[in-house]
Design a protein around this motif. Structure first.
Motif, short mmCIF file in Angstrom:
data_model
loop_
_atom_site.label_atom_id
_atom_site.label_comp_id
_atom_site.label_asym_id
_atom_site.label_seq_id
_atom_site.Cartn_x
_atom_site.Cartn_y
_atom_site.Cartn_z
N CYS A 140 8.63 -7.26 30.86
CA CYS A 140 8.80 -8.67 30.47
C CYS A 140 7.73 -9.11 29.48
O CYS A 140 7.85 -10.17 28.86
CB CYS A 140 8.79 -9.57 31.71
N CYS A 141 6.67 -8.33 29.35
CA CYS A 141 5.59 -8.65 28.42
C CYS A 141 5.80 -8.02 27.04
O CYS A 141 4.98 -8.20 26.15
CB CYS A 141 4.25 -8.16 28.98
N LYS A 142 6.86 -7.28 26.87
CA LYS A 142 7.10 -6.57 25.62
C LYS A 142 8.12 -7.34 24.77
O LYS A 142 9.29 -7.39 25.10
CB LYS A 142 7.57 -5.15 25.89
N ARG A 143 7.62 -7.89 23.69
CA ARG A 143 8.44 -8.74 22.83
C ARG A 143 9.70 -8.03 22.34
O ARG A 143 10.78 -8.61 22.31
CB ARG A 143 7.59 -9.20 21.65
N GLU A 144 9.57 -6.76 21.96
CA GLU A 144 10.73 -6.04 21.45
C GLU A 144 11.81 -5.86 22.51
O GLU A 144 13.00 -5.88 22.22
CB GLU A 144 10.33 -4.69 20.83
N LEU A 145 11.41 -5.71 23.78
CA LEU A 145 12.40 -5.59 24.85
C LEU A 145 13.06 -6.94 25.14
O LEU A 145 14.26 -7.01 25.39
CB LEU A 145 11.74 -5.04 26.12
N LEU A 146 12.27 -8.02 25.07
CA LEU A 146 12.84 -9.35 25.22
C LEU A 146 13.88 -9.60 24.13
O LEU A 146 14.98 -10.10 24.40
CB LEU A 146 11.75 -10.42 25.11
N GLN A 147 13.54 -9.23 22.93
CA GLN A 147 14.46 -9.42 21.81
C GLN A 147 15.75 -8.65 22.02
O GLN A 147 16.85 -9.19 21.82
CB GLN A 147 13.79 -8.98 20.50
N MET A 148 15.66 -7.40 22.46
CA MET A 148 16.86 -6.61 22.70
C MET A 148 17.71 -7.23 23.80
O MET A 148 18.93 -7.29 23.67
CB MET A 148 16.48 -5.18 23.08
N LEU A 149 17.09 -7.71 24.87
CA LEU A 149 17.83 -8.30 25.99
C LEU A 149 18.50 -9.61 25.58
O LEU A 149 19.67 -9.83 25.87
CB LEU A 149 16.90 -8.54 27.17
N LEU A 150 17.77 -10.46 24.90
CA LEU A 150 18.31 -11.77 24.55
C LEU A 150 19.30 -11.72 23.40
O LEU A 150 20.17 -12.57 23.30
CB LEU A 150 17.17 -12.75 24.21
#
Length: 127
Positions: free
Chosen positions: A112-122
Motif C-alpha cells: 500500500c506504500c508503493k505508488r506504482e502498485l496503487l496506480q495499477m490497482l486504481l
C-alpha cells in the motif's frame, strides 16, 4: 473525482456493501486500524501508508469511490474470529489492505506504500 466514504466495523461495512451500485463508479475498500486519540492508527503500517495513499488520491482524475474501513482496535483485529478475517468478501490477514470490489486485485501491508502498485490497482479497468 474520488468520493471518500468512511465506515466503522463490520456492520457498517456490510450496510455499505449491500448498497453498492454495480453500474456505478469503481469501489475500492481500504482497511485500516482504528485511530487513537492522537489521530494516528494503532497500526504502524497503516500510518506509513496513509500519506502515500492520500497523496495519490488527490491525483486521480477518474470517478471512483474510496471506502475507508475501520477494522477496530488491535485486540479486535488480532482475534482469529475477527469478521474481517473470516468474511469471504474480505479475508483480511494484514492491514492496511486495499481491495477492489468485485475483483481479485488487492494490495496488502507494505504494498500500500508503493505508488506504482496503487496506480495499477486504481487505474485497472475490469470490464
Amino acid at each position: 473525482m474520488v468520493t471518500k466514504v468512511q465506515v466503522k466495523g463490520m456492520q457498517e461495512f456490510d450496510e455499505f456493501y449491500k448498497g453498492i451500485d454495480p453500474k456505478g463508479p469503481p469501489v475500492l475498500f481500504y482497511f485500516t486500524g482504528a485511530k487513537l486519540p492522537t489521530g494516528k492508527s494503532w497500526c504502524s503500517d497503516c500510518n506509513d501508508a496513509e500519506p502515500i495513499v492520500e497523496a495519490y488520491l488527490t491525483e486521480v482524475k477518474k470517478s471512483l469511490i474510496f471506502v475507508y474501513v475501520d477494522v477496530g482496535d488491535r485486540e479486535t483485529f488480532k482475534k482469529t474470529d475477527c469478521p474481517f478475517r473470516t468474511d469471504s468478501r474480505t479475508r483480511i490477514m494484514v492491514i492496511p489492505t486495499i481491495i477492489r470490489w468485485k475483483g481479485v486485485q488487492r494490495l496488502e501491508g507494505e504494498q500500500c506504500c508503493k505508488r506504482e502498485l496503487l496506480q495499477m490497482l486504481l487505474e485497472d479497468e475490469e470490464e
